[in-house]
Motif scaffolding. Structure first.
Motif, PDB file in Angstrom:
ATOM      1  N   TRP A  26      28.846 -25.774  -4.326  1.00  0.00           N
ATOM      2  CA  TRP A  26      29.977 -26.112  -5.192  1.00  0.00           C
ATOM      3  C   TRP A  26      30.568 -27.439  -4.789  1.00  0.00           C
ATOM      4  CZ3 TRP A  26      34.827 -27.521  -4.063  1.00  0.00           C
ATOM      5  CH2 TRP A  26      35.301 -27.209  -2.790  1.00  0.00           C
ATOM      6  N   CYS A  74      39.070 -26.897   1.785  1.00  0.00           N
ATOM      7  CA  CYS A  74      39.905 -25.793   1.296  1.00  0.00           C
ATOM      8  C   CYS A  74      40.962 -26.238   0.288  1.00  0.00           C
ATOM      9  CB  CYS A  74      40.626 -25.091   2.450  1.00  0.00           C
ATOM     10  SG  CYS A  74      39.663 -24.903   3.956  1.00  0.00           S
ATOM     11  N   CYS A 112      41.238 -25.678  -3.483  1.00  0.00           N
ATOM     12  CA  CYS A 112      41.469 -24.330  -4.012  1.00  0.00           C
ATOM     13  C   CYS A 112      42.640 -23.563  -3.384  1.00  0.00           C
ATOM     14  CB  CYS A 112      40.216 -23.480  -3.837  1.00  0.00           C
ATOM     15  SG  CYS A 112      38.792 -24.089  -4.724  1.00  0.00           S
ATOM     16  N   HIS A 113      43.178 -24.022  -2.284  1.00  0.00           N
ATOM     17  CA  HIS A 113      44.271 -23.283  -1.640  1.00  0.00           C
ATOM     18  C   HIS A 113      45.438 -24.222  -1.319  1.00  0.00           C
ATOM     19  CE1 HIS A 113      42.081 -19.535  -0.840  1.00  0.00           C
ATOM     20  NE2 HIS A 113      41.046 -20.274  -0.481  1.00  0.00           N
ATOM     21  N   ARG A 117      48.076 -11.113   7.909  1.00  0.00           N
ATOM     22  CA  ARG A 117      48.163 -10.583   6.552  1.00  0.00           C
ATOM     23  C   ARG A 117      46.925  -9.728   6.258  1.00  0.00           C
ATOM     24  NH1 ARG A 117      48.823 -15.401   2.465  1.00  0.00           N
ATOM     25  NH2 ARG A 117      46.876 -15.063   1.345  1.00  0.00           N
ATOM     26  N   ALA A 141      43.664  -9.551   0.559  1.00  0.00           N
ATOM     27  CA  ALA A 141      43.970  -9.253  -0.851  1.00  0.00           C
ATOM     28  C   ALA A 141      45.327  -8.579  -1.042  1.00  0.00           C
ATOM     29  CB  ALA A 141      42.855  -8.392  -1.468  1.00  0.00           C
ATOM     30  N   TYR A 156      43.295 -11.019  -7.385  1.00  0.00           N
ATOM     31  CA  TYR A 156      42.122 -10.866  -6.507  1.00  0.00           C
ATOM     32  C   TYR A 156      40.988 -10.153  -7.234  1.00  0.00           C
ATOM     33  CZ  TYR A 156      45.070 -11.930  -2.421  1.00  0.00           C
ATOM     34  OH  TYR A 156      45.885 -12.535  -1.517  1.00  0.00           O
ATOM     35  N   SER A 157      39.762 -10.393  -6.769  1.00  0.00           N
ATOM     36  CA  SER A 157      38.627  -9.642  -7.292  1.00  0.00           C
ATOM     37  C   SER A 157      38.721  -8.193  -6.802  1.00  0.00           C
ATOM     38  CB  SER A 157      37.322 -10.270  -6.819  1.00  0.00           C
ATOM     39  OG  SER A 157      37.244 -10.185  -5.407  1.00  0.00           O
ATOM     40  N   TRP A 210      43.622 -10.579   8.431  1.00  0.00           N
ATOM     41  CA  TRP A 210      43.255 -11.958   8.781  1.00  0.00           C
ATOM     42  C   TRP A 210      43.817 -12.346  10.146  1.00  0.00           C
ATOM     43  CZ3 TRP A 210      39.221 -13.150   6.481  1.00  0.00           C
ATOM     44  CH2 TRP A 210      39.012 -12.851   5.137  1.00  0.00           C
ATOM     45  N   PHE A 249      33.818 -17.734   7.778  1.00  0.00           N
ATOM     46  CA  PHE A 249      33.063 -18.961   7.525  1.00  0.00           C
ATOM     47  C   PHE A 249      31.825 -19.099   8.414  1.00  0.00           C
ATOM     48  CE2 PHE A 249      37.221 -19.699   5.704  1.00  0.00           C
ATOM     49  CZ  PHE A 249      36.817 -19.990   4.410  1.00  0.00           C
ATOM     50  N   LYS A 288      35.103 -13.851  -5.133  1.00  0.00           N
ATOM     51  CA  LYS A 288      34.903 -14.980  -6.052  1.00  0.00           C
ATOM     52  C   LYS A 288      35.121 -16.310  -5.345  1.00  0.00           C
ATOM     53  CE  LYS A 288      39.464 -14.278  -8.083  1.00  0.00           C
ATOM     54  NZ  LYS A 288      40.332 -14.532  -9.207  1.00  0.00           N
ATOM     55  N   MET A 289      35.320 -16.289  -4.033  1.00  0.00           N
ATOM     56  CA  MET A 289      35.327 -17.560  -3.288  1.00  0.00           C
ATOM     57  C   MET A 289      33.867 -17.984  -3.123  1.00  0.00           C
ATOM     58  SD  MET A 289      37.273 -18.916   0.070  1.00  0.00           S
ATOM     59  CE  MET A 289      36.882 -17.724   1.313  1.00  0.00           C
ATOM     60  N   GLN A 342      30.231 -20.695   1.211  1.00  0.00           N
ATOM     61  CA  GLN A 342      30.247 -21.896   2.037  1.00  0.00           C
ATOM     62  C   GLN A 342      30.319 -21.434   3.481  1.00  0.00           C
ATOM     63  OE1 GLN A 342      33.859 -24.130   1.400  1.00  0.00           O
ATOM     64  NE2 GLN A 342      35.018 -22.298   0.888  1.00  0.00           N
TER      65      GLN A 342
HETATM   66  C1  HEC Z   1      36.252 -23.333  -4.805  1.00  0.00           C
HETATM   67  C2  HEC Z   1      37.461 -22.670  -4.432  1.00  0.00           C
HETATM   68  C3  HEC Z   1      37.682 -22.251  -2.992  1.00  0.00           C
HETATM   69  C4  HEC Z   1      37.505 -22.984  -1.856  1.00  0.00           C
HETATM   70  C5  HEC Z   1      36.960 -24.378  -1.735  1.00  0.00           C
HETATM   71  C6  HEC Z   1      37.987 -22.162  -0.763  1.00  0.00           C
HETATM   72  N1  HEC Z   1      38.445 -20.984  -1.235  1.00  0.00           N
HETATM   73 FE1  HEC Z   1      39.246 -19.474  -0.144  1.00  0.00          FE
HETATM   74  N2  HEC Z   1      39.411 -18.329  -1.821  1.00  0.00           N
HETATM   75  C7  HEC Z   1      39.079 -18.745  -3.093  1.00  0.00           C
HETATM   76  C8  HEC Z   1      39.264 -17.646  -4.007  1.00  0.00           C
HETATM   77  C9  HEC Z   1      39.010 -17.678  -5.511  1.00  0.00           C
HETATM   78  C10 HEC Z   1      39.730 -16.548  -3.242  1.00  0.00           C
HETATM   79  C11 HEC Z   1      40.015 -15.143  -3.752  1.00  0.00           C
HETATM   80  C12 HEC Z   1      38.720 -14.368  -3.635  1.00  0.00           C
HETATM   81  C13 HEC Z   1      38.684 -13.046  -4.365  1.00  0.00           C
HETATM   82  O1  HEC Z   1      39.706 -12.574  -4.905  1.00  0.00           O
HETATM   83  O2  HEC Z   1      37.579 -12.480  -4.412  1.00  0.00           O
HETATM   84  C14 HEC Z   1      39.805 -17.026  -1.858  1.00  0.00           C
HETATM   85  C15 HEC Z   1      40.222 -16.242  -0.798  1.00  0.00           C
HETATM   86  C16 HEC Z   1      40.372 -16.695   0.516  1.00  0.00           C
HETATM   87  C17 HEC Z   1      40.886 -15.912   1.614  1.00  0.00           C
HETATM   88  C18 HEC Z   1      41.391 -14.487   1.544  1.00  0.00           C
HETATM   89  C19 HEC Z   1      42.859 -14.555   1.234  1.00  0.00           C
HETATM   90  C20 HEC Z   1      43.576 -13.232   1.134  1.00  0.00           C
HETATM   91  O3  HEC Z   1      44.734 -13.269   0.712  1.00  0.00           O
HETATM   92  O4  HEC Z   1      42.989 -12.202   1.480  1.00  0.00           O
HETATM   93  C21 HEC Z   1      40.898 -16.724   2.727  1.00  0.00           C
HETATM   94  C22 HEC Z   1      41.356 -16.366   4.123  1.00  0.00           C
HETATM   95  C23 HEC Z   1      40.396 -18.006   2.305  1.00  0.00           C
HETATM   96  N3  HEC Z   1      40.073 -17.955   0.968  1.00  0.00           N
HETATM   97  C24 HEC Z   1      40.276 -19.104   3.132  1.00  0.00           C
HETATM   98  C25 HEC Z   1      39.694 -20.320   2.760  1.00  0.00           C
HETATM   99  C26 HEC Z   1      39.516 -21.443   3.652  1.00  0.00           C
HETATM  100  C27 HEC Z   1      40.013 -21.511   5.103  1.00  0.00           C
HETATM  101  C28 HEC Z   1      38.834 -22.401   2.955  1.00  0.00           C
HETATM  102  C29 HEC Z   1      38.301 -23.729   3.471  1.00  0.00           C
HETATM  103  C30 HEC Z   1      37.402 -23.672   4.583  1.00  0.00           C
HETATM  104  C31 HEC Z   1      38.623 -21.877   1.607  1.00  0.00           C
HETATM  105  N4  HEC Z   1      39.151 -20.621   1.538  1.00  0.00           N
HETATM  106  C32 HEC Z   1      37.995 -22.573   0.568  1.00  0.00           C
HETATM  107  C33 HEC Z   1      38.618 -19.984  -3.476  1.00  0.00           C
HETATM  108  C34 HEC Z   1      38.268 -20.994  -2.597  1.00  0.00           C
END
Ligand code: HEC
Length: 489
Positions: A11, A383, A386-387, A407, A410, A417-418, A428, A437, A449-450, A453
C-alpha cells in the motif's frame, strides 16, 4: 508495456509509485522538476495551513484524497480518500458544506460516482468492492463483490442502469444497479485495468489498461467487440466526451489525447508532459477538458478545437482527481492533501500555487541518532497517513492512537472497527504493538482492515514504540516536553 502488479503488502509502495517517491526517499525531490525541498537533517513539520480554509476548498477528510465527482445540475460533490471514507458535499451556497460521510468501507476509496436519475452514489477502492449508498441518509444499500484486487475507477451509464468497475485483477466488471445483480466480466487485458467509460447510449463499455490498450465490449452481454486503440505505454485515465463518439485518455508517458471511437484515429493531442497523466475531467457546459499529471501540472482545453486555455501548477504533489465545479468556472484538484483545492479558472486566480501544508505530515526526513527522533520519522512515514495521536479522536482511516498503551483492542467508542478486530482479546502494550508489526497485522490480527505491513527490524519497532510512549507522556502532561515538539500527530 505495463507496470508490474504490486502485492498486497505494497500500500505504501503504491502511494510511493503514485507520488514519484515522495515518501520513501529520505532526501526527497521531484526528479527533474521545479521543487527540491532542502533536506536539512532536521524534522520538517507542517505548519503552513492557512490556505486550507481558502474559499471553496473541500475540507473534512482525514487523509489524501484520491478522487472527486461533481453533479453539476444538483450542485453536489463526492470525494473518496485514503481515510477509507467517501464524503458528499453540498455546493449550492457560497461555501461548500459537508452533506454526508460514508464510513463503512474496508479500504482506501479510489473512485466515486453519482448514479444519474437517483439519490444513489457509488464508491470503490482497495477493498475490491463496489458500494452503493443512499445519498440522503448515508445508508449502505448494497455491496457488489467479485473483484480479487483493488478497484480504481467507476463509470455509470447515463440511464443509471449499469456501473462498470476497473480493477487491478486485470478485469472490468459490469453491475446492474437496478436489480442489484452482478453482470458480465470484461476480460482480456494483459495488465491491470485502470479506467472505464460508457458510450453515450450505454450500449458499450470501454476499458483502458496498463497494457496500453483500450478495448470495447457490449454492455448487456460483456462480449468483446474490438480493440479501439493501442498506445505504447500504460493508460491511466479514460473519459468519454459528452454526446460524442470520442474518448480522451491519459497515459504513463505523459500523453493525453482525444481519439475517435469508430476509426481509432487520434483527433487531437492535448499537449505533452514529462510525467504520467493521472486524472481527467470533462464538462459539457461549457465544453472543457482538464488533464492532470503526476507533476501537479493541470491544463484546461476547450472542447471542439482543443485549444489550451489555462494552465496551473501545484509543485507540491500530483493531481490524483479532477472535476469541474458546476458551470465550469473552477476546477477541484485532489491529491496528497487532506482537502480538495478549488482553483478558479474564470476569473483566473493568480498564478501562485495552492498554499498547501508542505512538507505534509508524512513527508519527513531525519538523520538523527536519537531513537525517539527515529521513531517519530517511522511514525510520520508509516502511520500518520492513517492515524492521529490527538485525543479529540478525529479518526483517519484508523482510530486515534492517543492513549494506546493499556487500551484493549478495538475498544475506542465511535470508531467502526472490523468484526475481526472486535473478536480479539489483546491489550496494547509495548510487547503487543511490537508483535503487531513483527508479524504484520494480517497475522497478528487476522481479518484486520489495517493493510499488511511489517517492520522486521527490532530496533525500528523499539524506536516507534519509544516515540509513541513519549508523545503520550507529553500529552498527559507528565514528562518529555522536548520530544513532544513537532509531533506528527
Ligand atoms: C493504510 C492505513 C493504515 C496505516 C498506514 C496504519 N494503520 Fe493502524 N489501523 C488502520 C485501520 C483501518 C485500523 C482498524 C483495523 C480494524 O478495525 O480492523 C488500524 C488499527 C490499528 C491498531 C489497533 C487500534 C485499536 O484501537 O485497537 C493499532 C495499534 C495500529 N493500527 C497501529 C498502527 C501503527 C503503529 C502504524 C504505523 C506503523 C499503523 N497502524 C499504520 C489503518 C492503518
Amino acid at each position: 508495456m505495463y507496470w508490474p502488479i504490486l502485492g498486497a503488502a505494497g500500500w505504501l509502495g503504491r502511494l510511493v509509485l503514485a507520488l514519484g517517491c515522495l515518501i520513501a526517499t529520505p532526501a526527497w525531490t521531484w526528479a527533474g522538476d521545479a521543487v527540491t525541498p532542502q533536506s536539512t537533517g532536521s524534522i520538517q513539520t507542517t505548519s503552513e495551513t492557512k490556505n486550507e480554509t481558502a474559499q471553496g476548498n473541500l475540507i473534512g477528510h482525514g487523509g489524501p484524497v484520491k478522487s472527486i465527482a461533481i453533479d453539476a445540475e444538483r450542485r453536489l460533490g463526492l470525494t473518496g480518500s485514503f481515510d477509507y471514507a467517501m464524503m458528499a458535499w453540498d455546493l449550492t451556497g457560497d461555501l461548500p458544506k459537508e452533506a454526508q460521510r460514508f464510513d463503512e468501507n474496508d479500504g482506501a476509496v479510489n473512485a466515486v460516482a453519482f448514479v444519474p436519475r437517483s439519490r444513489l452514489a457509488l464508491s470503490a477502492g482497495d477493498d475490491g468492492a463496489l458500494s452503493l449508498w443512499d445519498l440522503d441518509d448515508a445508508r449502505l444499500v448494497h455491496r457488489f463483490k467479485g473483484h480479487t484486487a483493488k478497484v480504481v475507477d467507476i463509470a455509470v451509464s447515463d440511464d443509471g442502469t449499469w456501473a462498470v468497475t476497473a480493477s487491478w485483477d486485470r478485469s472490468a466488471r459490469l453491475w446492474n444497479l437496478q436489480d442489484r445483480k452482478p453482470g458480465p466480466v470484461l476480460a482480456g487485458h494483459k495488465g491491470p485495468v485502470n479506467a472505464v467509460a460508457f458510450s453515450a447510449d450505454g450500449a458499450h463499455a470501454f476499458t483502458a489498461s496498463y497494457d496500453g490498450a483500450i478495448r470495447m465490449f457490449k454492455a448487456d452481454t460483456g462480449d468483446f467487440v474490438r480493440p479501439v486503440f493501442r498506445h505504447g505505454w500504460g493508460i491511466n485515465a479514460l473519459k468519454r466526451l459528452p454526446n460524442d463518439a470520442r474518448l480522451v485518455f491519459g497515459a504513463l508517458n505523459g500523453t493525453a489525447a482525444v481519439i475517435d471511437i469508430d476509426s481509432g484515429d487520434t483527433v487531437a493531442e492535448l499537449g505533452t508532459s514529462q510525467r504520467p497523466i493521472l486524472a481527467l475531467a470533462v464538462t459539457r457546459q461549457p465544453g472543457l477538458v482538464a488533464v492532470g499529471g503526476g507533476d501537479g501540472r493541470v491544463r484546461v482545453f476547450r472542447l471542439g478545437d482543443f485549444e489550451s486555455i489555462e494552465e496551473y501548477q501545484n509543485p507540491y504533489g500530483p493531481a490524483w482527481g479532477l472535476a469541474f465545479a458546476p458551470g465550469g468556472t473552477a476546477l477541484y484538484i485532489a491529491g496528497l492533501d487532506d482537502f480538495v483545492a478549488r482553483w478558479s479558472i474564470t476569473p483566473r486566480d493568480p498564478f501562485e500555487p495552492i498554499d498547501s501544508p508542505f512538507p505534509r505530515r508524512f513527508q519527513v526526513s531525519e538523520d538523527s541518532d536519537d531513537p525517539v527522533d527515529k521513531g517519530r520519522v517511522h511514525y510520520a512515514r508509516k502511520c500518520s497517513v492513517c492515524h492521529t495521536l490527538k485525543q479529540d479522536g478525529k479518526n483517519r482511516a484508523g482510530p486515534t492512537l492517543h492513549g494506546l498503551f493499556g487500551r484493549k483492542i478495538a475498544s475506542l467508542p465511535g470508531y467502526p472497527y472490523s468484526e475481526a478486530l472486535k473478536k480479539l482479546d489483546i491489550v496494547w502494550t509495548e510487547e503487543t504493538v511490537s508483535r503487531l508489526f513483527e508479524l504484520g497485522p494480517e497475522n497478528f490480527t487476522p481479518g484486520s482492515k489495517m493493510p499488511l505491513q511489517k517492520m522486521t527490524d527490532k530496533s525500528q519497532r523499539d524506536a516507534l514504540i519509544a516515540y509513541l510512549k513519549t508523545t503520550e507522556a507529553a500529552q498527559n502532561g507528565r514528562t518529555a516536553p522536548e520530544h513532544s515538539k513537532g509531533a506528527n500527530e
